[in-house]
Design a protein around this motif. Structure first.
Motif, PDB file in Angstrom:
ATOM      1  N   HIS A   1      -0.700  -2.945   0.202  1.00 31.07           N
ATOM      2  CA  HIS A   1       0.200  -2.208   1.081  1.00 31.07           C
ATOM      3  C   HIS A   1      -0.339  -0.811   1.367  1.00 31.07           C
ATOM      4  O   HIS A   1      -0.516  -0.427   2.523  1.00 31.07           O
ATOM      5  CB  HIS A   1       1.597  -2.111   0.446  1.00 31.07           C
ATOM      6  CG  HIS A   1       2.542  -1.272   1.227  1.00 31.07           C
ATOM      7  ND1 HIS A   1       3.569  -0.587   0.634  1.00 31.07           N
ATOM      8  CD2 HIS A   1       2.633  -0.990   2.542  1.00 31.07           C
ATOM      9  CE1 HIS A   1       4.247   0.075   1.560  1.00 31.07           C
ATOM     10  NE2 HIS A   1       3.682  -0.156   2.728  1.00 31.07           N
ATOM     11  N   GLU A   2      -0.583  -0.051   0.287  1.00 31.79           N
ATOM     12  CA  GLU A   2      -0.912   1.365   0.452  1.00 31.79           C
ATOM     13  C   GLU A   2      -2.349   1.630   0.870  1.00 31.79           C
ATOM     14  O   GLU A   2      -2.603   2.582   1.614  1.00 31.79           O
ATOM     15  CB  GLU A   2      -0.576   2.118  -0.831  1.00 31.79           C
ATOM     16  CG  GLU A   2       0.924   2.112  -1.099  1.00 31.79           C
ATOM     17  CD  GLU A   2       1.324   2.847  -2.365  1.00 31.79           C
ATOM     18  OE1 GLU A   2       0.433   3.174  -3.187  1.00 31.79           O
ATOM     19  OE2 GLU A   2       2.535   3.085  -2.529  1.00 31.79           O
ATOM     20  N   GLN A   3      -3.284   0.815   0.425  1.00 32.29           N
ATOM     21  CA  GLN A   3      -4.690   1.035   0.775  1.00 32.29           C
ATOM     22  C   GLN A   3      -5.136   0.169   1.955  1.00 32.29           C
ATOM     23  O   GLN A   3      -5.917   0.612   2.787  1.00 32.29           O
ATOM     24  CB  GLN A   3      -5.602   0.761  -0.428  1.00 32.29           C
ATOM     25  CG  GLN A   3      -5.206   1.475  -1.710  1.00 32.29           C
ATOM     26  CD  GLN A   3      -5.094   2.971  -1.571  1.00 32.29           C
ATOM     27  OE1 GLN A   3      -5.924   3.593  -0.923  1.00 32.29           O
ATOM     28  NE2 GLN A   3      -4.070   3.550  -2.167  1.00 32.29           N
ATOM     29  N   GLY A   4      -4.636  -1.070   1.994  1.00 33.35           N
ATOM     30  CA  GLY A   4      -5.032  -1.983   3.064  1.00 33.35           C
ATOM     31  C   GLY A   4      -4.229  -1.761   4.336  1.00 33.35           C
ATOM     32  O   GLY A   4      -4.767  -1.341   5.360  1.00 33.35           O
TER      33      GLY A   4
ATOM     34  N   PHE B   1      -1.968   0.323  11.818  1.00 30.30           N
ATOM     35  CA  PHE B   1      -0.865   1.000  11.135  1.00 30.30           C
ATOM     36  C   PHE B   1      -0.218   2.053  12.029  1.00 30.30           C
ATOM     37  O   PHE B   1       1.003   2.213  12.025  1.00 30.30           O
ATOM     38  CB  PHE B   1      -1.321   1.641   9.819  1.00 30.30           C
ATOM     39  CG  PHE B   1      -0.215   2.425   9.165  1.00 30.30           C
ATOM     40  CD1 PHE B   1       0.850   1.776   8.555  1.00 30.30           C
ATOM     41  CD2 PHE B   1      -0.220   3.810   9.186  1.00 30.30           C
ATOM     42  CE1 PHE B   1       1.882   2.485   7.975  1.00 30.30           C
ATOM     43  CE2 PHE B   1       0.807   4.534   8.607  1.00 30.30           C
ATOM     44  CZ  PHE B   1       1.862   3.875   7.994  1.00 30.30           C
TER      45      PHE B   1
ATOM     46  N   GLU C   1      -1.616  -2.080  -3.826  1.00 33.36           N
ATOM     47  CA  GLU C   1      -2.880  -1.637  -3.225  1.00 33.36           C
ATOM     48  C   GLU C   1      -3.041  -2.217  -1.822  1.00 33.36           C
ATOM     49  O   GLU C   1      -3.503  -1.526  -0.912  1.00 33.36           O
ATOM     50  CB  GLU C   1      -4.065  -2.039  -4.104  1.00 33.36           C
ATOM     51  CG  GLU C   1      -4.112  -1.354  -5.446  1.00 33.36           C
ATOM     52  CD  GLU C   1      -3.124  -1.931  -6.466  1.00 33.36           C
ATOM     53  OE1 GLU C   1      -2.634  -3.086  -6.311  1.00 33.36           O
ATOM     54  OE2 GLU C   1      -2.823  -1.209  -7.435  1.00 33.36           O
TER      55      GLU C   1
ATOM     56  N   ASP D   1      -0.953  -8.642   9.658  1.00 33.08           N
ATOM     57  CA  ASP D   1      -1.589  -8.008   8.514  1.00 33.08           C
ATOM     58  C   ASP D   1      -1.764  -8.998   7.359  1.00 33.08           C
ATOM     59  O   ASP D   1      -0.790  -9.637   6.941  1.00 33.08           O
ATOM     60  CB  ASP D   1      -0.764  -6.808   8.043  1.00 33.08           C
ATOM     61  CG  ASP D   1      -1.541  -5.987   7.042  1.00 33.08           C
ATOM     62  OD1 ASP D   1      -2.329  -5.123   7.470  1.00 33.08           O
ATOM     63  OD2 ASP D   1      -1.396  -6.248   5.823  1.00 33.08           O
TER      64      ASP D   1
ATOM     65  N   ARG E   1      -1.798   0.475   5.170  1.00 34.39           N
ATOM     66  CA  ARG E   1      -1.662   1.862   5.663  1.00 34.39           C
ATOM     67  C   ARG E   1      -2.971   2.442   6.193  1.00 34.39           C
ATOM     68  O   ARG E   1      -2.943   3.431   6.917  1.00 34.39           O
ATOM     69  CB  ARG E   1      -1.095   2.766   4.574  1.00 34.39           C
ATOM     70  CG  ARG E   1       0.382   2.484   4.321  1.00 34.39           C
ATOM     71  CD  ARG E   1       0.961   3.474   3.358  1.00 34.39           C
ATOM     72  NE  ARG E   1       2.357   3.185   3.080  1.00 34.39           N
ATOM     73  CZ  ARG E   1       3.049   3.778   2.129  1.00 34.39           C
ATOM     74  NH1 ARG E   1       2.484   4.705   1.371  1.00 34.39           N
ATOM     75  NH2 ARG E   1       4.308   3.449   1.930  1.00 34.39           N
ATOM     76  N   ARG E   2      -4.096   1.824   5.859  1.00 33.93           N
ATOM     77  CA  ARG E   2      -5.388   2.289   6.372  1.00 33.93           C
ATOM     78  C   ARG E   2      -5.934   1.373   7.467  1.00 33.93           C
ATOM     79  O   ARG E   2      -7.049   1.561   7.931  1.00 33.93           O
ATOM     80  CB  ARG E   2      -6.394   2.395   5.237  1.00 33.93           C
ATOM     81  CG  ARG E   2      -6.041   3.496   4.257  1.00 33.93           C
ATOM     82  CD  ARG E   2      -7.075   3.642   3.191  1.00 33.93           C
ATOM     83  NE  ARG E   2      -6.679   4.691   2.257  1.00 33.93           N
ATOM     84  CZ  ARG E   2      -7.355   5.021   1.181  1.00 33.93           C
ATOM     85  NH1 ARG E   2      -8.481   4.392   0.895  1.00 33.93           N
ATOM     86  NH2 ARG E   2      -6.934   5.971   0.396  1.00 33.93           N
ATOM     87  N   SER E   3      -5.127   0.404   7.861  1.00 39.02           N
ATOM     88  CA  SER E   3      -5.579  -0.551   8.880  1.00 39.02           C
ATOM     89  C   SER E   3      -5.564   0.084  10.268  1.00 39.02           C
ATOM     90  O   SER E   3      -4.833   1.049  10.513  1.00 39.02           O
ATOM     91  CB  SER E   3      -4.694  -1.795   8.861  1.00 39.02           C
ATOM     92  OG  SER E   3      -3.399  -1.497   9.369  1.00 39.02           O
ATOM     93  N   PRO E   4      -6.337  -0.465  11.190  1.00 37.98           N
ATOM     94  CA  PRO E   4      -6.387   0.073  12.550  1.00 37.98           C
ATOM     95  C   PRO E   4      -5.033   0.048  13.269  1.00 37.98           C
ATOM     96  O   PRO E   4      -4.758   0.906  14.097  1.00 37.98           O
ATOM     97  CB  PRO E   4      -7.391  -0.824  13.274  1.00 37.98           C
ATOM     98  CG  PRO E   4      -8.209  -1.453  12.199  1.00 37.98           C
ATOM     99  CD  PRO E   4      -7.311  -1.543  10.992  1.00 37.98           C
TER     100      PRO E   4
END
Length: 99
Positions: A62-65, A72, A60, A32, A67-70
Motif C-alpha cells: 500500500h504505502e510503497q507500491g 496514485f 508495504e 493496482d 502510493r508511489r505508483s504512476p
C-alpha cells in the motif's frame, strides 16, 4: 493481507459528490496489483457516515507500491476534496471471519 479502513463523515449535500469521487478513483484501485478488494459503504441509520474498506497485499504494498505508483496522483486528486471529512484512516490485521 492488511485491511485499511477509512471512516468519513460527509455532509448530506456532498454525498453524491463523494460517491462519484470514489467511483472515479476505483479504476485506479482496480488496476493496482497491491489492491486485492475494496468497498465503499454508506451508513443506513446515519447516512452521513461512510466506511471505505480496502484490502491490500501488505502495508508495504500500500504505502510503497500503491502510493508511489504512476496513477496514485489520479486517485489522490479524486478523493482529496474529502480528506477533511476523515474520522479514521488505519490499517488492521484481519484475525478471523466467515463468508
Amino acid at each position: 493481507m492488511v485491511i485499511e479502513y477509512i471512516r468519513y463523515t460527509v455532509p448530506a449535500r456532498r454525498a453524491d459528490e463523494f460517491e462519484q469521487a470514489y467511483r472515479a478513483a476505483s479504476s485506479v484501485l482496480d488496476d493496482d496489483p497491491h489492491c486485492l478488494a475494496y468497498e465503499i459503504a454508506r451508513g443506513v441509520e446515519e447516512p452521513e457516515h461512510y466506511t471505505v474498506r480496502i484490502e491490500w497485499d501488505s502495508i508495504e504494498g500500500h504505502e510503497q507500491g500503491f502510493r508511489r505508483s504512476p496513477r496514485f496522483g489520479e486517485f489522490f486528486a479524486a478523493v482529496k476534496p474529502f480528506f477533511s471529512h476523515i474520522e479514521e484512516m488505519k490499517h488492521y490485521d484481519a484475525r478471523f471471519g466467515a463468508r
